[in-house]
Every structure is written in C-alpha cells, then in structure tokens.
Design an enzyme around this catalytic site. Sequence first.
Site: not given
Length: 446
Positions: A251-253
């Site tokens: 859900g992120d980098d």
Amino acid sequence: MFRALASVLLCCFFLEASFWVHFSYGDLTTCSGIVPMTERGDKISITDFGGVGDGQTLNTIAFRKAIYRIQHLRRRGGTLLFVPSGVYLTDSFNLTSHMTLYLARGAVIKATQDTSNWPLIAPLPSYGRGRERPGGRYMSFIHGDGLEDVVITGENGTIDGQGDIWWNMWRQRTLQFTRPSLVEFVNSRGIVISNVIFRNSPFWNIHPVYCSDVVIRYVTILAPPDSPNTDGIDPDSSSNVCIEDSFISTGDDLVAVKSGWDEYGIAYGRPSSYITVRRVTGSTPFAGVAVGSETSGGVENVLAENINLYDSGVGVHIKTNIGRGGVIKNITVSELFMENVRTGIKVAGDTGDHPDNNFNSNALPYVKDLTLKNIWGVNVQRAGWMHGIENATFTGICLSNVTLQGTTGPRPPSWNCNAIRGAAIEVSPRPCAELTSVEQSGSCAS
C-alpha cells in the site's frame, strides 16, 4: 502483455544476478556477495522448546527460550532455528547474533492481534519521536538491535503481521504510538533476508536502520493496496544494502531510501549510501522506487535497475522538503519498465511532514546528479513532475533514452518543471525547457 512479462520474471526470481561489489555467475552479476551465507553447524527446532503450529497456541515463550539458548550457548558458527510447517502464533520477539531463522515450506510465523501488551521502545534518534505519534514506538514484530551475522531464510515460509487491526487503529485515529514494522534491524551488520514471504505488515515491512552489509533477495512482500504506510523495504541511514530478485505489492512505496527526519536526522548525521535495487517487480498506489522523504542525513550512491512496475502511482519519486537539509546525490535509475502509472518520474521539494515545529526552515536539501536512463512506460498519465526549491535548485538531472507513452487520446503526457536544471537526450514526450541545458548535455550523453 506486461502481465505475461511479469509472470515470466516471477518464475525467474531464483536466478542470481551488479553494482558496487561485482560477483559474476555466468552472464549475470550480483551484489549479494557482500554478505556470504553462513552454514550453521548447530541446529534446533522450535518444537524442541514447546512450539505448537496449530494457529491458536501462543508460541512467544517457545521463541524466546530458543533464542535465549542460541544467545547463551554460543555454538561455534552459530545456530539455525528451524520452524517446521504449521502456523505459529506469537507476540513480538528479539533475534540474537550468529543465528539463522529458517522457515520450512508451509511454515507461518503469525503475529498476535492482541496489541495491549506489545512492547514499546525508544524513538530512533534520527527521528526524535515516533514516525506517526509523539513519544516512543511499538517494537517491530521480529526485531534485532546491535546484532551481527543474522539470517532469515527458508523454503518460502511466511511471516504474517496480521496488520489489519493496526491499519484500523490508524484509520480511526486511535493509535497511541507509532505502529510496529514487520522486521527491523537497528545498529546491525551482516544481515541476510531471503526466500521468505512477508505479508500484512502493520507498518513498514523490512526496515534496516543504522545498518551495514545487508542483503535482501528472493523475497515476496504483500499487503493490500489500501493498507496505510506498508512500505516494502526501507533502507534507513544504512550502507552497503543489496536488494535483488523480489516481488513487492503493498500500500505504499515498494523501496524507499531514507536517512532521518528534519533536525533530528541532521543532528544524527548518518547517510544512506551504496544502495542497490535490482530486478524488482511490483505494484503500489505510491512509488516503485523512492528516495525520501526523510533524507536529512543525506542519500548518495543509489542504483536501481531492471525494475518492472504496473498499476502504480509513480515510477520514480525523489522527495524531500524545506527543513530536511541533507544532500541527495548520485542517484541512478535505469532499465525501468512501467505500465498503467499516474506519473512516470516525480522529483519534489515540497513533500513530507515535520516531526514538530522546531525544524529549521533554512535547512534546505540539495539534490544533484540524478540520472534516469533507458526508461519505458505505457499508459502513463503524466510523464513527469519536477519541482525543486527556490534558492536550492536541483541540478545535474540527466534523462536519457526515456519514452513515456500516454493513455489513449491525442494528447501525450506532459512535463511540469520548476527550480531544476539538467539535460535530456532522446526523451519523449518532449521535456520541459529546464532539461535542455547545453552545458550538461555532454555529461548526460556519457
């Protein structure tokens, strides 16, 4: 077409593949030789200490007893802790030096969802407080501090953080302290993480901080696209880090290189350097390859190559902010393919929050010598957004052989630039005027 390509790449993850330290295997090179794998002469099983893999029995005491035994008997060459097939529910626990945590095929080490007794530890000195909340922070699920010669590996067993309870606390704003990472090593060296699946981290997945000589390869990292702050791998104020041959969908980098937060990171003064990211495939609503935004100790000598991204927010994101300070330099991204991405390349000097109101607004970050070459994208909504900082122009930006095709329609994706300076060679669509420096085009071509 890309999905088929990605499937082929996933099937080839167990090929060995160059950067700061070169070791050749056939026609491929790898940086993984910075930490040789250790063969342990002494082997124990978690079941020897009462471990039960029924998914219901709490195995915290078993893990702590086994690791206590490794720590205090100090067998020559270290000890391998074997986790057989089964689901082993446990609270968080600390590793020790000279050990291998080995997950057999079908083995799952699963975090308890009882957060009431989760240990608290001090904030990292380069952050000055918890990343999300003031004060301390929850210890990572699997933790190591001041260690050397530690291996987490196996036959693609799983470490499951059961993060949904933590994500909901974040969404409901009921967190008292910063969420725990799934695996974190602090002030450690000689770390190898390979052939393991990481799933549903409460926060960042793998976080080596103040570490050196770290190899992470052949891992799979999974979390839902709406899971908050579930970065894949975040090397932080660390050096000689090798990340290769992995699949990450979070859900992120996917990979974000960091080095401390504002005045605390400036005071701590430990950069991230000599970071290699190679043959990583994945998907994220945020960035595939990122530097920042916490870069106050500086980031230098980063190579990311042979990266394949799909259904993502940003291909490459270099991000910092006023108050960060630090120097970001010698960053190279090459051989990157992206499909269905909102922004291909983003370089931003206005990204990220501050730990408190004591940051120095005169502490300007400096970004220089950023090379992006041999990059291809299809269905890219916007080619690039590059905004530096007034009085701290980002310089030495080189784009070479970059093609970012837009979505269907007559208008190609655009570039938007300010306070940057550099050169562009064989770039489509046509880049902004700030990237047409005649004096820099020669070095960019080389």
